[in-house]
Design an enzyme around this catalytic site. Structure first.
Site, PDB file in Angstrom:
ATOM      1  N   ASP A 180      75.579  -0.109  20.375  1.00  0.00           N
ATOM      2  CA  ASP A 180      75.849  -0.953  19.214  1.00  0.00           C
ATOM      3  C   ASP A 180      77.348  -0.954  18.972  1.00  0.00           C
ATOM      4  O   ASP A 180      78.129  -0.463  19.793  1.00  0.00           O
ATOM      5  CB  ASP A 180      75.059  -0.470  17.997  1.00  0.00           C
ATOM      6  CG  ASP A 180      75.573   0.846  17.437  1.00  0.00           C
ATOM      7  OD1 ASP A 180      76.432   1.501  18.084  1.00  0.00           O
ATOM      8  OD2 ASP A 180      75.131   1.238  16.336  1.00  0.00           O
ATOM      9  N   LYS A 195      70.163  -3.485  23.870  1.00  0.00           N
ATOM     10  CA  LYS A 195      70.366  -2.510  22.797  1.00  0.00           C
ATOM     11  C   LYS A 195      69.051  -2.225  22.084  1.00  0.00           C
ATOM     12  O   LYS A 195      68.648  -1.059  21.927  1.00  0.00           O
ATOM     13  CB  LYS A 195      71.397  -3.021  21.784  1.00  0.00           C
ATOM     14  CG  LYS A 195      71.677  -2.040  20.650  1.00  0.00           C
ATOM     15  CD  LYS A 195      72.504  -2.667  19.543  1.00  0.00           C
ATOM     16  CE  LYS A 195      71.635  -3.523  18.648  1.00  0.00           C
ATOM     17  NZ  LYS A 195      72.350  -4.007  17.439  1.00  0.00           N
TER      18      LYS A 195
END
Length: 268
Positions: A170, A152
């Site tokens: 996320d 991420k």
């Protein structure tokens, strides 16, 4: 939560009039229909959020990398309050690598989990100095080898600091991808792969921004504002939240900076 309803905003017109674009459950959709619906959702979100962007302030790849690590379990707004002081004091990877831990912890304390974050920042800065001459590498495989950096964070840096397309999974992105029926997985790597396959690679970074914007402002975790959602007619999860337009409109958040003394998590 509101009871799921078959009546959707604009159900008789626009996207919902096309059965291939209607928000049918993923199991009943052809692959072609799923791709068409997903890309239609992205276009509508682009109209709703024409200014979608990374909400972390940064001037270079190092600043974005560190800010993204600090953003875990807190808001971008709060991180943006901390980083000007942090980067003024420690402007380079070498400066961060040599930072006094107690001083670093004091600067980032308001972001929460500051001891763990300080360890990650010190570790990644030292790794940058030792392995990459103090520069942030523009490669996923190198980034994920840095302490505290996962896919991420790496994709945030690649997409926004280097212009290399990446999907940022996320909590907001994952939640919306599942609600939209783009994936059923809770595994971020699987979500990244399955959602990425629905879109052209060049659109991945902006897609991430739009879903995150929408998740923060409208499609909330506990009570999404379904009645004020621009993609309600395309969403299999319509009815999960408030469907009355006036009530839903009150749930939409216009995110603004909070006072530095406000409790963590104010903006959700």
């Amino acid at each position: 939560m509101a009871t799921r309803s078959s009546t959707r905003p604009g159900a008789a017109t626009g996207a919902a009039a096309d059965p291939a674009l209607a928000g049918a459950p993923r199991s009943s959709e052809s692959r072609t229909a799923l791709v068409r619906r997903a890309r239609r959702i992205d276009r509508l979100l682009a109209e709703r959020y024409p200014d979608a962007h990374c909400e972390l302030d940064f001037a270079n790849p190092l600043q974005l990398l560190v800010a993204t690590v600090l953003s875990a379990q807190t808001t971008d707004v709060r991180v943006n309050m901390v980083t000007p002081v942090l980067f003024a004091r420690f402007p380079t990877a070498a400066d961060l690598a040599a930072a006094d831990r107690a001083e670093l912890e004091t600067i980032i304390q308001s972001t929460g989990f500051f001891r763990q974050k300080a360890q990650s920042v010190l570790g990644l800065a030292q790794a940058l100095v030792e392995r990459h001459g103090g520069e942030v590498p523009p490669r996923l495989d190198d980034l994920v080898q840095l302490p505290g950096v996962g896919r991420k964070t790496a994709n945030v840096v690649l997409g926004n600091a280097f212009g290399i397309p990446g999907i940022t999974v996320d909590t907001h992105f994952g939640r919306l991808a599942r609600r939209f029926g783009w994936t059923a997985s809770e595994d971020p790597v699987v979500v990244e792969s399955e959602v990425g396959a629905l879109f052209e690679k060049k659109s991945w970074t902006m897609l991430s921004h739009r879903l995150i914007f929408h998740g923060r402002r409208t499609c909330h975790s506990r009570k999404p504002a379904c009645g004020a959602c621009p993609v309600a007619t395309l969403c299999p999860a319509y009815g999960t939240g408030e469907t009355d337009p006036e009530k839903a409109a009150k749930l939409v958040k216009d995110l603004v900076p909070v006072d530095a003394a406000a409790p963590l998590g104010t903006l959700g």
